[in-house]
Write a protein that holds these residues in place. Structure first.
Motif, PDB file in Angstrom:
ATOM      1  N   ASP A 106       0.861  -1.180   0.000  1.00 35.49           N
ATOM      2  CA  ASP A 106       0.000   0.000   0.000  1.00 35.49           C
ATOM      3  C   ASP A 106       0.900   1.233   0.000  1.00 35.49           C
ATOM      4  O   ASP A 106       1.739   1.399   0.871  1.00 35.49           O
ATOM      5  N   ALA A 165       1.159   5.431  -0.139  1.00 34.63           N
ATOM      6  CA  ALA A 165       0.363   6.614   0.217  1.00 34.63           C
ATOM      7  C   ALA A 165      -0.208   7.276  -1.036  1.00 34.63           C
ATOM      8  O   ALA A 165       0.455   7.308  -2.068  1.00 34.63           O
ATOM      9  N   PRO A 166      -1.433   7.741  -0.965  1.00 39.29           N
ATOM     10  CA  PRO A 166      -2.277   7.808   0.224  1.00 39.29           C
ATOM     11  C   PRO A 166      -2.742   6.411   0.633  1.00 39.29           C
ATOM     12  O   PRO A 166      -3.171   5.614  -0.200  1.00 39.29           O
ATOM     13  N   ILE A 167      -2.627   6.130   1.934  1.00 40.97           N
ATOM     14  CA  ILE A 167      -2.924   4.809   2.483  1.00 40.97           C
ATOM     15  C   ILE A 167      -4.424   4.533   2.398  1.00 40.97           C
ATOM     16  O   ILE A 167      -5.246   5.381   2.721  1.00 40.97           O
ATOM     17  N   LYS A 168      -4.761   3.328   1.944  1.00 40.85           N
ATOM     18  CA  LYS A 168      -6.163   2.913   1.812  1.00 40.85           C
ATOM     19  C   LYS A 168      -6.732   2.572   3.194  1.00 40.85           C
ATOM     20  O   LYS A 168      -5.999   2.234   4.096  1.00 40.85           O
ATOM     21  N   VAL A 172       7.332   9.374   0.539  1.00 39.34           N
ATOM     22  CA  VAL A 172       6.072   8.645   0.422  1.00 39.34           C
ATOM     23  C   VAL A 172       6.047   7.479   1.407  1.00 39.34           C
ATOM     24  O   VAL A 172       7.038   6.769   1.569  1.00 39.34           O
ATOM     25  N   LYS A 173       4.920   7.285   2.054  1.00 41.88           N
ATOM     26  CA  LYS A 173       4.753   6.183   3.004  1.00 41.88           C
ATOM     27  C   LYS A 173       4.451   4.900   2.235  1.00 41.88           C
ATOM     28  O   LYS A 173       3.576   4.868   1.377  1.00 41.88           O
ATOM     29  N   CYS A 187       3.578   0.803   2.938  1.00 45.47           N
ATOM     30  CA  CYS A 187       3.184  -0.179   3.952  1.00 45.47           C
ATOM     31  C   CYS A 187       3.093  -1.555   3.305  1.00 45.47           C
ATOM     32  O   CYS A 187       2.679  -1.683   2.153  1.00 45.47           O
ATOM     33  N   CYS A 195       5.156  -0.205   8.115  1.00 46.56           N
ATOM     34  CA  CYS A 195       5.323   0.934   7.231  1.00 46.56           C
ATOM     35  C   CYS A 195       6.671   1.645   7.401  1.00 46.56           C
ATOM     36  O   CYS A 195       7.292   1.556   8.451  1.00 46.56           O
ATOM     37  N   THR A 201       8.741   5.402   5.466  1.00 49.06           N
ATOM     38  CA  THR A 201       8.647   6.513   4.526  1.00 49.06           C
ATOM     39  C   THR A 201       9.922   6.568   3.723  1.00 49.06           C
ATOM     40  O   THR A 201      11.021   6.491   4.278  1.00 49.06           O
TER      41      THR A 201
END
Length: 135
Positions: free
Chosen positions: A72, A74-77, A107-108, A110, A132, A134
């Motif tokens: 996943d 970012a933007p995280i679901k 960007v994050k 995960c 996660c 970044t």
């Protein structure tokens, strides 16, 4: 007047150069390991290394399933949403390295490891929480 030796000056210059090089080296952020579960204590082991934007997925169980890694970005679901899945269908003890991504800095990312059958899309045994980092 104190006399400064050439060795002391060169040492100070070298230390300054090293300090600048270390300060300008980009930071790396890596996730911890995410472990899938099932018939073995750990059925799969996934992790992300930001230096090179590399995902790793190791199959750690001879259970007839492929190792799977939900990713996943970012933007995280919300909930169990994810952007894409990495599969390792090469069998127990093998590690798949996927470095075809070029994630933007900051960007994050995960990940969550599990197992499944890539041909049918059946998945399960995923870790209970996302791991996660970044970039």
């Amino acid at each position: 007047m104190a006399r400064i030796s050439r060795v002391k000056i060169m040492g100070a210059v070298a230390a300054a150069v090293v300090g600048v090089a270390v300060a300008s080296t980009p930071a790396t952020a890596d996730t911890g390991h995410s472990y899938g579960y099932g018939s073995c204590t750990h059925t799969s082991d996934g992790w992300f290394i930001s230096n090179g934007d590399t995902l790793y997925l190791k199959d750690t169980c001879a259970d007839g399933f492929s190792a799977a890694l939900k990713v996943d970005v970012a933007p995280i679901k919300t909930g169990e949403g994810y952007d894409f899945m990495v599969w390792n269908s090469n069998g127990n003890g093998t590690t798949k390295k996927e470095d075809s991504h070029n994630f933007p800095e900051g960007v994050k990312i995960c990940i969550k490891a599990g197992i499944g059958h890539p041909s049918t899309g059946e998945i399960g045994g995923f870790a209970s929480s996302w791991v996660c980092a970044t970039t």
